[in-house]
Write a protein that holds these residues in place. Structure first.
Motif, PDB file in Angstrom:
ATOM      1  N   ARG A 275      -4.962  16.845  12.104  1.00  0.00           N
ATOM      2  CA  ARG A 275      -6.314  16.302  11.995  1.00  0.00           C
ATOM      3  C   ARG A 275      -6.309  14.860  11.510  1.00  0.00           C
ATOM      4  O   ARG A 275      -7.178  14.067  11.891  1.00  0.00           O
ATOM      5  N   LEU A 276      -5.361  14.511  10.646  1.00  0.00           N
ATOM      6  CA  LEU A 276      -5.273  13.156  10.116  1.00  0.00           C
ATOM      7  C   LEU A 276      -4.109  12.435  10.780  1.00  0.00           C
ATOM      8  O   LEU A 276      -3.001  12.963  10.855  1.00  0.00           O
ATOM      9  N   VAL A 277      -4.369  11.229  11.265  1.00  0.00           N
ATOM     10  CA  VAL A 277      -3.409  10.454  12.052  1.00  0.00           C
ATOM     11  C   VAL A 277      -3.014   9.214  11.248  1.00  0.00           C
ATOM     12  O   VAL A 277      -3.868   8.381  10.950  1.00  0.00           O
ATOM     13  N   PRO A 278      -1.727   9.047  10.891  1.00  0.00           N
ATOM     14  CA  PRO A 278      -1.355   7.989   9.957  1.00  0.00           C
ATOM     15  C   PRO A 278      -1.158   6.617  10.603  1.00  0.00           C
ATOM     16  O   PRO A 278      -0.518   6.488  11.647  1.00  0.00           O
ATOM     17  N   PHE A 279      -1.714   5.589   9.963  1.00  0.00           N
ATOM     18  CA  PHE A 279      -1.449   4.189  10.298  1.00  0.00           C
ATOM     19  C   PHE A 279      -0.698   3.543   9.138  1.00  0.00           C
ATOM     20  O   PHE A 279      -0.907   3.889   7.978  1.00  0.00           O
ATOM     21  N   TRP A 280       0.168   2.608   9.482  1.00  0.00           N
ATOM     22  CA  TRP A 280       0.940   1.852   8.487  1.00  0.00           C
ATOM     23  C   TRP A 280       0.129   0.632   8.048  1.00  0.00           C
ATOM     24  O   TRP A 280      -0.307  -0.169   8.884  1.00  0.00           O
ATOM     25  N   PHE A 281      -0.088   0.492   6.734  1.00  0.00           N
ATOM     26  CA  PHE A 281      -0.776  -0.675   6.186  1.00  0.00           C
ATOM     27  C   PHE A 281       0.292  -1.721   5.883  1.00  0.00           C
ATOM     28  O   PHE A 281       1.042  -1.607   4.928  1.00  0.00           O
TER      29      PHE A 281
ATOM     30  N   GLY B 242       4.007  -4.024  18.945  1.00  0.00           N
ATOM     31  CA  GLY B 242       4.166  -3.945  20.385  1.00  0.00           C
ATOM     32  C   GLY B 242       5.401  -3.161  20.778  1.00  0.00           C
ATOM     33  O   GLY B 242       5.380  -2.358  21.719  1.00  0.00           O
ATOM     34  N   GLU B 243       6.498  -3.374  20.047  1.00  0.00           N
ATOM     35  CA  GLU B 243       7.732  -2.639  20.322  1.00  0.00           C
ATOM     36  C   GLU B 243       7.542  -1.139  20.106  1.00  0.00           C
ATOM     37  O   GLU B 243       8.127  -0.315  20.811  1.00  0.00           O
ATOM     38  N   ALA B 244       6.716  -0.791  19.106  1.00  0.00           N
ATOM     39  CA  ALA B 244       6.496   0.618  18.770  1.00  0.00           C
ATOM     40  C   ALA B 244       5.413   1.271  19.620  1.00  0.00           C
ATOM     41  O   ALA B 244       5.209   2.486  19.535  1.00  0.00           O
ATOM     42  N   GLY B 245       4.704   0.477  20.414  1.00  0.00           N
ATOM     43  CA  GLY B 245       3.588   1.018  21.175  1.00  0.00           C
ATOM     44  C   GLY B 245       2.369   1.285  20.324  1.00  0.00           C
ATOM     45  O   GLY B 245       1.531   2.132  20.667  1.00  0.00           O
TER      46      GLY B 245
ATOM     47  N   GLU C 201      11.592   0.301  11.029  1.00  0.00           N
ATOM     48  CA  GLU C 201      12.418   1.488  10.802  1.00  0.00           C
ATOM     49  C   GLU C 201      11.584   2.761  10.744  1.00  0.00           C
ATOM     50  O   GLU C 201      12.046   3.827  11.151  1.00  0.00           O
ATOM     51  N   ARG C 202      10.345   2.664  10.250  1.00  0.00           N
ATOM     52  CA  ARG C 202       9.533   3.857  10.046  1.00  0.00           C
ATOM     53  C   ARG C 202       8.399   3.984  11.061  1.00  0.00           C
ATOM     54  O   ARG C 202       7.562   4.886  10.939  1.00  0.00           O
ATOM     55  N   ALA C 203       8.354   3.119  12.033  1.00  0.00           N
ATOM     56  CA  ALA C 203       7.231   3.093  12.974  1.00  0.00           C
ATOM     57  C   ALA C 203       7.016   4.433  13.658  1.00  0.00           C
ATOM     58  O   ALA C 203       5.871   4.828  13.923  1.00  0.00           O
ATOM     59  N   ALA C 204       8.087   5.155  13.937  1.00  0.00           N
ATOM     60  CA  ALA C 204       7.949   6.434  14.642  1.00  0.00           C
ATOM     61  C   ALA C 204       7.207   7.481  13.817  1.00  0.00           C
ATOM     62  O   ALA C 204       6.707   8.471  14.371  1.00  0.00           O
TER      63      ALA C 204
ATOM     64  N   ALA D  83       0.848  -1.184   0.000  1.00  0.00           N
ATOM     65  CA  ALA D  83       0.000   0.000   0.000  1.00  0.00           C
ATOM     66  C   ALA D  83       0.888   1.239   0.000  1.00  0.00           C
ATOM     67  O   ALA D  83       2.074   1.181   0.328  1.00  0.00           O
ATOM     68  N   ASP D  84       0.299   2.385  -0.356  1.00  0.00           N
ATOM     69  CA  ASP D  84       1.076   3.618  -0.436  1.00  0.00           C
ATOM     70  C   ASP D  84       1.119   4.303   0.929  1.00  0.00           C
ATOM     71  O   ASP D  84       0.420   5.295   1.180  1.00  0.00           O
ATOM     72  N   ASN D  85       1.939   3.779   1.814  1.00  0.00           N
ATOM     73  CA  ASN D  85       2.054   4.347   3.155  1.00  0.00           C
ATOM     74  C   ASN D  85       2.675   5.737   3.157  1.00  0.00           C
ATOM     75  O   ASN D  85       2.354   6.574   4.008  1.00  0.00           O
TER      76      ASN D  85
END
Length: 268
Positions: free
Chosen positions: A84-90, A134-137, A102-105, A69-71
């Protein structure tokens, strides 16, 4: 992109499930839809991973993709939205979870989709992604299927094995009237139910079986208008305290944020 906020409504709404379509001006249209509905903020994940017709067929007959997906588009749109928009990683379970780690933050949570990528919730690749979350919270959002390895019972096993990770059951289960799903997750405090798609009776049952602290309002915008889903909660009998929990407080808790209701008012 120009974020639009007002102080007209004392009850801000955070939509926990919207998608960014891979089309021009998608974020602007999404923000306009939020404005029309009184939604102050939204959790965003990539959409348009495949044509809806193909996804619909795959849900019935099986099938999947192995592409990403285009994260990055999601991250960029969220960064330009003034919060206003909060990003989630697909996540793509066909890839090593190293890039997500590497990009979780840069992101606030994780989505895993057996419907899109065809990898079950009982698969070691999924477990590896959950461990990284879990590591990233991060919390983990998923939609279950009536398919071996991807059922709500499989989610229960996954969540029981990762009690320190918060899981979000998309659409409150499988189909429009999955009361059984709510029974299955009832004893797992780390599983919350997201309300988009299901009938009002399911939202009402979730309130009774899980309690207001385990419900997250979601709309599935732009496929469904947030106003329609908010009206469903109203008609399901959510009182003021329950409404605030489902539409704001629980989402802030899952995201690890203070409520800060004075800073976020629903657009008017």
């Amino acid at each position: 992109m120009s974020p639009h906020l007002t102080t007209a409504d004392p009850r801000p709404v955070l939509d926990f499930h919207v998608r960014l379509a891979p089309v021009e001006h998608a974020a602007d249209r999404l923000l306009s839809m939020m404005d029309e509905s009184g939604v102050a903020r939204a959790v965003v994940c990539a959409g348009g991973t495949m044509p809806l017709e193909r996804l619909s067929r795959n849900l019935i007959e099986g099938g999947h993709i192995e592409t990403d997906a285009d994260n990055e588009a999601v991250r960029a749109a969220c960064a330009a939205s003034g919060g206003r928009l909060v990003p989630f990683w697909f996540a793509n379970p066909h890839r090593d979870p190293a890039e997500y780690r590497e990009r979780a933050a840069e992101f606030r949570g994780l989505e895993i989709s057996p419907a899109v990528h065809g990898v079950g919730l009982d698969d070691p690749r999924t477990a590896a992604l959950v461990a990284a979350a879990g590591e990233a919270g991060h919390s983990v959002y998923t939609v279950c299927l009536e398919r071996p390895g991807a059922t709500v019972a499989d989610l229960v096993k996954l969540a029981a094995g990762h009690p320190d990770v918060t899981f979000v059951l998309g659409h409150m289960g499988i189909g429009n009237i999955d009361l059984y799903a709510l029974e299955l997750v009832g004893d797992l405090p780390n599983v919350l139910a997201e309300t988009s798609g299901g009938y009002a009776v399911v939202a009402r049952t979730a309130l009774r079986l899980l309690g207001p602290d385990r419900i997250l309002f979601g709309s599935e915008a732009p496929l469904q208008h947030p106003a329609t889903e908010l009206d469903k909660l109203r008609r399901a009998g959510f009182e003021d305290a329950d409404w605030h929990a489902a539409t704001w407080r629980n989402a802030c808790r899952v995201l690890g944020e203070p409520e800060r209701t004075r800073e976020w008012r629903s657009p008017g």
